[in-house]
Write a protein that holds these residues in place. Structure first.
Motif, PDB file in Angstrom:
ATOM      1  N   ASN A 109       2.011  -6.090   5.916  1.00  0.00           N
ATOM      2  CA  ASN A 109       0.601  -6.307   6.215  1.00  0.00           C
ATOM      3  C   ASN A 109       0.451  -6.211   7.729  1.00  0.00           C
ATOM      4  O   ASN A 109       0.831  -7.123   8.455  1.00  0.00           O
ATOM      5  N   THR A 110      -0.057  -5.075   8.189  1.00  0.00           N
ATOM      6  CA  THR A 110      -0.161  -4.824   9.626  1.00  0.00           C
ATOM      7  C   THR A 110      -1.592  -4.461   9.990  1.00  0.00           C
ATOM      8  O   THR A 110      -2.448  -4.333   9.132  1.00  0.00           O
ATOM      9  N   LYS A 114      -2.107  -2.314   4.636  1.00  0.00           N
ATOM     10  CA  LYS A 114      -1.179  -3.051   3.782  1.00  0.00           C
ATOM     11  C   LYS A 114      -0.259  -2.073   3.091  1.00  0.00           C
ATOM     12  O   LYS A 114      -0.616  -0.922   2.858  1.00  0.00           O
ATOM     13  N   GLY A 115       0.930  -2.571   2.726  1.00  0.00           N
ATOM     14  CA  GLY A 115       1.861  -1.687   2.042  1.00  0.00           C
ATOM     15  C   GLY A 115       2.974  -2.437   1.350  1.00  0.00           C
ATOM     16  O   GLY A 115       3.104  -3.657   1.461  1.00  0.00           O
ATOM     17  N   VAL A 116       3.753  -1.669   0.616  1.00  0.00           N
ATOM     18  CA  VAL A 116       4.929  -2.196  -0.065  1.00  0.00           C
ATOM     19  C   VAL A 116       6.061  -1.198   0.093  1.00  0.00           C
ATOM     20  O   VAL A 116       5.836   0.003   0.243  1.00  0.00           O
ATOM     21  N   ILE A 117       7.262  -1.724   0.048  1.00  0.00           N
ATOM     22  CA  ILE A 117       8.456  -0.888   0.034  1.00  0.00           C
ATOM     23  C   ILE A 117       9.244  -1.306  -1.200  1.00  0.00           C
ATOM     24  O   ILE A 117       9.531  -2.487  -1.390  1.00  0.00           O
ATOM     25  N   ILE A 131       7.739   4.042  -0.180  1.00  0.00           N
ATOM     26  CA  ILE A 131       6.925   3.347   0.809  1.00  0.00           C
ATOM     27  C   ILE A 131       5.477   3.724   0.525  1.00  0.00           C
ATOM     28  O   ILE A 131       5.132   4.910   0.546  1.00  0.00           O
ATOM     29  N   TYR A 132       4.674   2.723   0.222  1.00  0.00           N
ATOM     30  CA  TYR A 132       3.254   2.962  -0.065  1.00  0.00           C
ATOM     31  C   TYR A 132       2.436   2.085   0.868  1.00  0.00           C
ATOM     32  O   TYR A 132       2.662   0.884   0.972  1.00  0.00           O
ATOM     33  N   GLY A 133       1.503   2.704   1.556  1.00  0.00           N
ATOM     34  CA  GLY A 133       0.629   1.945   2.434  1.00  0.00           C
ATOM     35  C   GLY A 133      -0.783   2.487   2.352  1.00  0.00           C
ATOM     36  O   GLY A 133      -0.988   3.680   2.133  1.00  0.00           O
ATOM     37  N   ASN A 134      -1.745   1.581   2.471  1.00  0.00           N
ATOM     38  CA  ASN A 134      -3.125   2.053   2.460  1.00  0.00           C
ATOM     39  C   ASN A 134      -3.969   1.313   3.476  1.00  0.00           C
ATOM     40  O   ASN A 134      -3.660   0.201   3.883  1.00  0.00           O
ATOM     41  N   ASP A 135      -4.992   2.002   3.898  1.00  0.00           N
ATOM     42  CA  ASP A 135      -6.006   1.468   4.788  1.00  0.00           C
ATOM     43  C   ASP A 135      -7.326   1.879   4.162  1.00  0.00           C
ATOM     44  O   ASP A 135      -7.569   3.073   3.960  1.00  0.00           O
TER      45      ASP A 135
END
Length: 181
Positions: A109-110, A114-117, A131-135
């Motif tokens: 969470n940056t 947000k994302g997950v690995i 690696i999945y991240g979304n904004d």
């Protein structure tokens, strides 16, 4: 008799249709299905393109990069015109990643989103890192790091080695543009 044969054929056809519509789509299938979709940017980066051969590696470091095969990047750039599609695709990816075969490594969470690995394989022999991240303003990115028997302890070393190499993100320019806008 003819009526029974006709009904059996219809039941078989129905079973085949239902089986082909399984909701257990893999990330690879998702990647392939969307690689030509104009909302997505799809990039494959072979490990050889990372320019690791330009630096001196000890045996352990060579082993780390020998286990890497390639990166698959699938990015969705969100716009006002594709907002509904963005929500649908985000749900599709989250549904795939909820599958028990994907093991959680960490949540992120940056300020960038947000994302997950997650990973596939055994704890000491990973075959795929996801690696999945979304904004919600820019879109999302899905990165598959493919390899064979990758050791999670060595993955952090791989990142450090990439910093030492002369790899400047070749092949990922479009993804960087997407993330920087």
């Amino acid at each position: 008799m003819k009526n029974i044969v006709h009904k059996v054929i219809m039941v078989c056809a129905l079973i085949m249709v239902l089986a082909s519509c399984s909701s257990n789509k893999s990330l690879q299938e998702y990647y392939v299905d969307n690689s030509e979709n104009p909302n997505f940017l799809a990039i494959d980066v072979p490990a050889s393109m990372l320019n690791i051969n330009t630096i001196d590696l000890d045996d352990k470091e060579k082993e780390v990069f020998k286990s890497l095969k390639k990166l698959n990047v699938l990015a969705f750039k969100k716009t006002e015109d594709n907002e509904a599609a963005y929500e649908v695709e985000k749900k599709n990816i989250k549904a795939i990643l909820k599958n028990d075969k994907y093991v959680d490594l960490m949540k992120v969470n940056t300020a960038f989103g947000k994302g997950v690995i997650k990973y596939l394989g055994e704890e000491d022999a990973i075959d795929e890192v996801v690696i999945y991240g979304n904004d919600n303003k820019k879109g999302f990115a899905l990165i598959r790091v493919l390899g064979k028997n990758m050791n999670p302890a060595h993955l952090m070393n791989a990142v450090k080695l990439l910093e030492k190499s002369d790899y400047k993100g070749e092949g990922l320019e479009e993804v960087m543009k997407l993330l920087n806008k």
